[in-house]
Design a protein around this motif. Structure first.
Motif, PDB file in Angstrom:
ATOM      1  N   LYS A  28      -5.121 -12.736   2.579  1.00  0.00           N
ATOM      2  CA  LYS A  28      -5.785 -13.985   2.210  1.00  0.00           C
ATOM      3  C   LYS A  28      -5.278 -15.204   2.974  1.00  0.00           C
ATOM      4  O   LYS A  28      -5.875 -16.270   2.901  1.00  0.00           O
ATOM      5  CB  LYS A  28      -5.563 -14.245   0.717  1.00  0.00           C
ATOM      6  CG  LYS A  28      -6.153 -13.168  -0.188  1.00  0.00           C
ATOM      7  CD  LYS A  28      -6.093 -13.647  -1.612  1.00  0.00           C
ATOM      8  CE  LYS A  28      -5.734 -12.549  -2.580  1.00  0.00           C
ATOM      9  NZ  LYS A  28      -5.315 -13.117  -3.851  1.00  0.00           N
ATOM     10  N   CYS A  29      -4.118 -15.055   3.637  1.00  0.00           N
ATOM     11  CA  CYS A  29      -3.542 -16.207   4.329  1.00  0.00           C
ATOM     12  C   CYS A  29      -3.302 -15.851   5.795  1.00  0.00           C
ATOM     13  O   CYS A  29      -3.173 -14.686   6.140  1.00  0.00           O
ATOM     14  CB  CYS A  29      -2.203 -16.611   3.719  1.00  0.00           C
ATOM     15  SG  CYS A  29      -2.269 -16.975   1.971  1.00  0.00           S
TER      16      CYS A  29
ATOM     17  N   CYS B 225       0.769 -17.399  -1.204  1.00  0.00           N
ATOM     18  CA  CYS B 225      -0.259 -17.321  -2.244  1.00  0.00           C
ATOM     19  C   CYS B 225       0.133 -16.379  -3.369  1.00  0.00           C
ATOM     20  O   CYS B 225      -0.560 -16.292  -4.377  1.00  0.00           O
ATOM     21  CB  CYS B 225      -1.595 -16.886  -1.653  1.00  0.00           C
ATOM     22  SG  CYS B 225      -1.660 -15.126  -1.234  1.00  0.00           S
TER      23      CYS B 225
ATOM     24  N   CYS C   2       3.263 -12.068  -0.217  1.00  0.00           N
ATOM     25  CA  CYS C   2       2.945 -13.289   0.519  1.00  0.00           C
ATOM     26  C   CYS C   2       3.668 -14.435  -0.173  1.00  0.00           C
ATOM     27  O   CYS C   2       3.455 -14.678  -1.359  1.00  0.00           O
ATOM     28  CB  CYS C   2       1.444 -13.551   0.537  1.00  0.00           C
ATOM     29  SG  CYS C   2       1.061 -15.145   1.274  1.00  0.00           S
TER      30      CYS C   2
ATOM     31  N   TRP D  10       0.160 -13.099  -3.266  1.00  0.00           N
ATOM     32  CA  TRP D  10      -0.412 -11.767  -3.126  1.00  0.00           C
ATOM     33  C   TRP D  10       0.706 -10.745  -2.922  1.00  0.00           C
ATOM     34  O   TRP D  10       1.703 -11.030  -2.251  1.00  0.00           O
ATOM     35  CB  TRP D  10      -1.349 -11.733  -1.910  1.00  0.00           C
ATOM     36  CG  TRP D  10      -1.846 -10.357  -1.554  1.00  0.00           C
ATOM     37  CD1 TRP D  10      -2.937  -9.708  -2.041  1.00  0.00           C
ATOM     38  CD2 TRP D  10      -1.235  -9.445  -0.616  1.00  0.00           C
ATOM     39  NE1 TRP D  10      -3.048  -8.471  -1.473  1.00  0.00           N
ATOM     40  CE2 TRP D  10      -2.021  -8.274  -0.606  1.00  0.00           C
ATOM     41  CE3 TRP D  10      -0.092  -9.509   0.193  1.00  0.00           C
ATOM     42  CZ2 TRP D  10      -1.714  -7.174   0.200  1.00  0.00           C
ATOM     43  CZ3 TRP D  10       0.216  -8.402   0.993  1.00  0.00           C
ATOM     44  CH2 TRP D  10      -0.587  -7.252   0.997  1.00  0.00           C
TER      45      TRP D  10
ATOM     46  N   CYS E  71      -0.743 -11.037   5.177  1.00  0.00           N
ATOM     47  CA  CYS E  71      -1.401 -11.292   3.898  1.00  0.00           C
ATOM     48  C   CYS E  71      -2.907 -11.277   4.143  1.00  0.00           C
ATOM     49  O   CYS E  71      -3.388 -11.904   5.083  1.00  0.00           O
ATOM     50  CB  CYS E  71      -0.983 -12.650   3.343  1.00  0.00           C
ATOM     51  SG  CYS E  71      -1.955 -13.116   1.896  1.00  0.00           S
TER      52      CYS E  71
HETATM   53 ZN    ZN Z   1      -1.168 -15.115   1.026  1.00  0.00          ZN
END
Ligand code: ZN
Ligand code: ADP
Ligand code: ZN
Length: 678
Positions: free
Chosen positions: A394-395, A413, A410, A415, A392
């Motif tokens: 963002k994570c 989050c 994900c 995504w 991911c």
């Molecule tokens: Zn994520």
């Protein structure tokens, strides 16, 4: 100091303000009492407020005090017990009173009333006053067995406060005990109210049906966060006004206003969803016990696998332990066996012995249930050429592959994005889906059992409203041969024709960094095993594992929760872990890991030299160090005793709030008391 005609009201609001705010009472003066709901002006905003006290004098100059904008006199004030209880919860979990008390009020009391408030209030009252629409024929209760009778007698004869821990194997008739105890209470005291807490209402429609059938003609209201605002408000009001004798609810219902509450029940008291959610992370189970104590009434905690916290209390004699050691019906417990993954190769999640057992079950016209605690098709996509793994953006986790929409998702989050056609790093076009989730297992089962009707139940397959109910109904109706799914299929369902349960991939939890993982695995496998053989069919539970000699499995095979708990508690005590040592967890979120760690370090420095002895561990990144683009750090805090931890937290957090962050990037932080995940 000033005094004003009519006096002053101390008001709490759902905002991070430490102390109640002072307002002038204004009209209707004398009629106002603590517990009254109101609307106050705060800055330019109008917000919901709750009166928690009155005074004749104010510590602030009269001209700086505003009058209360509007008293909601149409609603009876919350009672003194409720105010004291919400205050306790706020202090225990280290939050401002208003953020607990006002946040616990129903939607219609949390927003300033509009012009049509009176008529909508009338509608809310009418919604429940009319009584439940469903009034099926009253269901006859089965005759209780000796153990159930002992349990009901113990609960019903209890005068004053006591915590009863009802330890009963799945299907032992715990629910029957709760219902009979409630029945007796209402027979003795028709005005009384009972609160029944469950982990998740959506997953147990059967319990609702059972309650309605058993208490036909009485108002049973449900309180949970998924209810539309109007329904939740109507239910809250019926409880508050004493029109509902029984409230069935999830964790938030522990804060329901119940002026004549005489009995509390927490079903599946070990369930982690009692301590979850955003905002104040309170344990609804622990608060239920406290509320019962404050009221001087009994509380029943029921489980097949009690939380070790509760078990320790029972062992030490503080909770009264009652056992239901057998299934209530003729049904025998299933036979639990391990399939050694070192001997049996698994093809896309399925070993040969499990496949054969499934085949035989389906051939007999019975149902099977295959449990895997991972949704999606595969947890990660990999490039064998260069080692690229789908992550991911963002994570700090992998993004799972979902075949249903051909995308990477994900699970933390939300995504998602289409799976790349070729490796983004080296261009290799042959990417591999590694590992397996529910979707892949569904595919494997379909290939291995041609002709069998396979149904998958997980969060993805049940997004539509009503989808979960429909799927479960299909299982009950016998329209399914093999059910594959996550935790959602493990909870409380009374499936009649399931005679085989397969547990795939239990090992992830055995090697987890979280010291509670073993306890949870034991509870989960017990719960899912409890779905087998409920109607008396001989049944089996097959667990695929690489560690069949792990003591957890030996205990599972014998359904020996007590032996398992003894071993776990001995380990916890030796290692100085909960429930023997109370803990709190400080977490911080920032734009960079350095900033998050620096803040926790700053907090740690502020904690030094405070009078109570507390241990502040090293600031570390959280296990999920980046979530939705935000970096996260944490620090564990311990003290030898609960009182010391509470005193320390109070002083420490006051300092921390005063001297919030050092100069630098913005940091958000929270404190969690009794954290369940570290
Ligand atoms: Zn994520
Ligand atoms: P638990 O809550 O412990 O899982 P339940 O109360 O749901 O158990 O009971 C499991 C099943 O056994 C239900 O179908 C219930 O109707 C039945 N049952 C419970 N008590 C008795 C009893 N004393 N005699 C016969 N059947 C019972
Ligand atoms: Zn590559």
């Amino acid at each position: 100091m000033t005094t004003g005609a009519g006096g002053y009201a101390e008001i709490v609001v759902d905002l991070p303000v430490g102390q109640p705010l002072t307002y002038r009472i204004g009209d209707p003066g004398e009629a106002v009492s603590p517990g009254a709901c109101c609307v106050v002006q705060l800055g330019r905003r109008e917000v919901a407020g709750l009166c928690v006290g009155r005074s004749e004098a104010a510590a602030v100059a009269e001209d700086r005090i505003r009058p209360v904008k509007r008293w909601l006199g149409e609603i009876a004030p919350l009672d003194a017990h409720w105010l004291a209880f919400s205050r306790f919860a706020a202090e225990y979990y280290q939050h401002p009173w208003g953020q607990v008390a006002v946040a616990a009020l129903p939607p219609f009391l949390r927003t300033p009333p509009g012009p049509r408030w009176a008529s909508s209030l009338k509608r809310l009252r009418g919604a429940i006053a009319a009584g439940p629409v469903r009034t099926p024929a009253s269901a006859a209760a089965p005759e209780l067995n000796a153990e159930q009778r002992t349990a009901v007698d113990a609960i019903s004869s209890q005068e004053g406060f006591a915590t009863v821990l009802l330890h009963g194997v799945t299907g032992s008739g715990k629910t029957e005990v709760y219902l009979t105890a409630i029945e007796r209470l209402l027979a003795r005291d028709p005005q009384a109210q009972a609160l029944l807490l469950v982990p998740e209402i959506g997953l147990t429609p059967q319990l609702q049906a059972r309650l309605h059938a058993r208490f036909a003609g009485r108002s049973i209201v449900c309180l949970h966060s998924a209810l539309p605002a109007a329904e939740r408000s109507a239910a809250w009001l019926a409880a508050h006004e004493g029109r509902a004798p029984i409230v069935l609810g999830t964790r938030l219902a522990v804060f329901a206003s119940l002026p004549r509450l005489r009995l509390l029940v927490v079903d599946e008291e070990h369930d982690t969803s009692y301590k979850a959610g955003d905002g104040v992370r309170y344990s609804a189970r622990d608060l239920a016990v406290k509320r019962a104590q404050m009221l001087g009434v009994p509380v029943v905690l029921g489980s097949a696998t009690p939380a070790l916290e509760s078990w320790a209390q029972a062992v030490q004699g503080r909770y009264r332990l009652l056992r239901l050691p057998r299934r209530a019906t003729e049904a025998a417990q299933p036979q639990v066996e391990m399939i050694d993954l070192r001997q049996h190769k698994s093809a896309s999640g399925l070993t040969e012995p499990l496949r054969t057992a499934l085949e035989q079950t389906v051939a007999r016209g019975e149902q099977a249930l295959v449990f895997i605690n991972r949704r999606g098709y595969a947890p990660v996509v990999a490039c064998a050429a260069c080692g690229w793994l789908s992550a991911c953006p963002k994570c700090a986790v992998f993004a799972a592959f979902h075949k249903t929409d051909g995308a990477l998702h994900c699970h933390h989050c939300g995504w998602h994005s289409r799976v790349p056609r070729a490796c983004p790093t080296c261009g290799n076009q042959n990417l591999d889906a590694v590992g397996h989730g529910t979707q892949r297992l569904e595919e494997t089962l379909a290939a291995a059992l041609p002709g069998a009707r396979i149904l998958r139940i997980d969060r993805d397959s049940t997004r539509r409203r009503g989808a979960a109910d429909a799927a479960l109904a299909a299982v009950h109706a016998g329209d399914t041969d093999v059910l594959v799914g996550t935790q959602m299929i493990a909870k409380g369902h009374d499936f009649q024709r399931v005679s085989l349960v397969g547990v795939v991939n239990a090992d992830a939890q055995l090697v987890s960094h979280d010291f509670r993982a073993t306890e949870r695995l034991f509870a989960t496998v017990t719960e899912v095993a409890g779905r087998a053989g409920r109607s008396g069919l001989p049944s089996r539970v097959l667990v695929q594992t690489r560690y069949p000699e792990h003591p957890l499995f030996a205990a599972l095979r014998r359904f020996d929760y007590e032996g398992f708990a003894r071993g776990q508690l001995a380990e916890r005590e030796a290692a100085g872990m909960p429930p023997f040592v109370p803990q709190a967890l400080l977490t911080a979120q920032a734009k960079s890991l350095d900033a998050a760690l620096a803040f926790v370090g700053h907090a740690r420095a502020l904690g030094r030299g405070l009078r109570e002895p507390a241990t502040l561990y090293d600031p570390v990144p959280m296990p999920l160090a980046r979530l939705a683009g935000v970096f996260r750090a944490q620090m564990l805090v311990e003290a030898p005793r609960r009182g010391q931890l509470q005193a320390f937290l109070r002083d420490w957090l006051a300092r921390l709030r005063e001297r919030d962050a050092p100069a630098g990037p913005r940091v958000r932080w929270q404190i969690e008391v009794d954290p369940q995940e570290i």
